[in-house]
Scaffold this motif. Structure first.
Motif, PDB file in Angstrom:
ATOM      1  N   ALA A  55       0.858  -1.190   0.000  1.00 19.40           N
ATOM      2  CA  ALA A  55       0.000   0.000   0.000  1.00 19.40           C
ATOM      3  C   ALA A  55       0.892   1.236   0.000  1.00 19.40           C
ATOM      4  O   ALA A  55       2.013   1.216   0.509  1.00 19.40           O
ATOM      5  N   ARG A  56       0.382   2.292  -0.578  1.00 17.28           N
ATOM      6  CA  ARG A  56       1.123   3.542  -0.534  1.00 17.28           C
ATOM      7  C   ARG A  56       1.234   4.033   0.903  1.00 17.28           C
ATOM      8  O   ARG A  56       0.392   3.702   1.749  1.00 17.28           O
ATOM      9  N   GLN A  57       2.274   4.819   1.156  1.00 18.98           N
ATOM     10  CA  GLN A  57       2.543   5.287   2.518  1.00 18.98           C
ATOM     11  C   GLN A  57       1.306   5.929   3.142  1.00 18.98           C
ATOM     12  O   GLN A  57       0.978   5.678   4.311  1.00 18.98           O
ATOM     13  N   GLU A  58       0.599   6.723   2.358  1.00 18.63           N
ATOM     14  CA  GLU A  58      -0.560   7.433   2.903  1.00 18.63           C
ATOM     15  C   GLU A  58      -1.753   6.510   3.173  1.00 18.63           C
ATOM     16  O   GLU A  58      -2.703   6.909   3.860  1.00 18.63           O
ATOM     17  N   ASP A  59      -1.726   5.287   2.657  1.00 26.88           N
ATOM     18  CA  ASP A  59      -2.835   4.350   2.854  1.00 26.88           C
ATOM     19  C   ASP A  59      -2.547   3.281   3.906  1.00 26.88           C
ATOM     20  O   ASP A  59      -3.446   2.502   4.256  1.00 26.88           O
TER      21      ASP A  59
END
Length: 357
Positions: free
Chosen positions: A218-222
């Motif tokens: 997952a992307r860092q923000e997710d």
């Protein structure tokens, strides 16, 4: 001299070829861009040369002028670098950062080769095709190559890293206990996986959900939201923004959900794992959709276009696929039969031939 854009999809095949060339007495150099640091820790390159480059991002006059300036200055830098190193062959693996060194190599009359990993030829490679000596392809049929002389073409398959070859030795795991589900979106991540997959898992029958063991990129923000969702569902999940051991994770999976970049499709094929492939939407050439069809057409994968990739449809697909262990094993075998595990050696053979010119 191996040239690649600074993403995993371009660098991993270059790394695979480098590994095949070293035993033959070659000393591989890498020409790339500033994004390289994240992906080059597993191969001891003779040297890494960061060359100025730019991708065409906008048709505005200012943006185009900046792109041309960066590519022009990169070509001059590559010209000087090639003069110092004097490589026997220069090979490109796609992406705009390959334009300066391949163009400079053609000017210097150094034998050149480009490798097209996708089932649709990329724009940078289309620009380079008239200049280079040979064009290797990852797939037997590649679109957007109508104007390329057939005499230049050779089908080698897509080279895979040594870690993939190691993972390919691992048999398909038994389905008696936990079900291992791997989710990723390519080297850059994919927000859609974070949005859709946890919601689909929440819709599964509780008995099936309890058997799942999920590994998800997952992307860092997710990260926090995805981890929180799985924790609330009581599902065992390892959620990270990047997996350096992705080939081993693929080998341990019963089913993979991912994008369908060329390297991903090659690795799924060589390792032999069933997958649900969701091509990146919006690409002008729809290369990921073409890549995914090569596996879907042999029943090694299920192709789902992103508008159809919803929590409801994914839950239905997972329920059907995971209830059919024999079918999953057949998909794994079909995927493996589509793989070309010796692609790096095939490509290395052509480097040897070009070096002797």
């Amino acid at each position: 001299m191996l040239c690649a854009g600074g993403t995993g999809g371009h660098l991993f095949p270059a790394e695979a070829l480098a590994g095949a060339l070293v035993p033959l007495g070659f000393r591989p150099h890498l020409a790339t861009d500033e994004r390289v640091e994240r992906y080059t820790g597993t191969f001891a390159w003779e040297d890494i040369h960061v060359i100025p480059s730019e991708t065409v991002r906008s048709r505005s006059p200012l943006a185009m002028a900046n792109t041309l300036w960066r590519l022009g200055s990169g070509t001059l830098a590559a010209w000087r670098m090639l003069g110092r190193i004097r490589p026997a062959v220069v090979c490109g693996f796609g992406g705009y950062p390959t334009l300066p060194p391949l163009t400079a190599a053609a000017w210097r009359k150094i034998p050149t080769m480009i490798h097209e990993a996708n089932a649709v030829m990329g724009r940078a490679n289309r620009m380079l095709a008239p200049k280079v000596t040979r064009i290797a392809t990852g797939f037997a049929d590649v679109a957007m190559m109508d104007n390329v002389p057939k005499s230049k073409l050779v089908h080698t398959g897509n080279p895979v890293r040594p870690a993939v070859m190691e993972a390919a030795r691992i048999p398909y795991p038994d389905l008696d206990g936990p079900i291992n589900l791997l989710v990723f979106g390519g080297s850059q991540g994919a927000a859609v996986m974070s949005a859709i997959v946890p919601s689909a898992i929440a819709r599964l029958d509780e008995q099936l959900r309890r058997r799942l063991s999920i590994v998800q990129q997952a992307r860092q923000e997710d990260l926090a939201a995805v981890r929180e969702t799985y924790a609330g569902l009581g599902v065992a999940a390892d959620v990270q923004d990047f997996f350096r051991d992705l080939p081993a994770r693929i080998a341990g999976a019963h089913l993979v959900i991912s994008r369908s970049g060329a390297s991903t499709v090659a690795e799924l094929s060589v390792i032999g794992r069933p997958s649900i492939l969701v091509p990146l939407p919006g690409a002008l050439d729809q290369d990921q959709a073409a890549n995914a069809r090569t596996l879907a057409n042999v029943d090694g994968a299920r192709l789902v276009m992103q508008p159809d990739f919803t929590a409801e449809t994914l839950a239905a697909d997972l329920t059907a696929l995971l209830a059919d262990p024999v079918g999953l094993q057949a998909m794994a075998a079909n995927a493996r039969n589509a793989g070309i595990p010796d692609a790096a050696d095939r490509l290395a053979d052509w480097v040897v031939k070009l070096a002797a010119m």
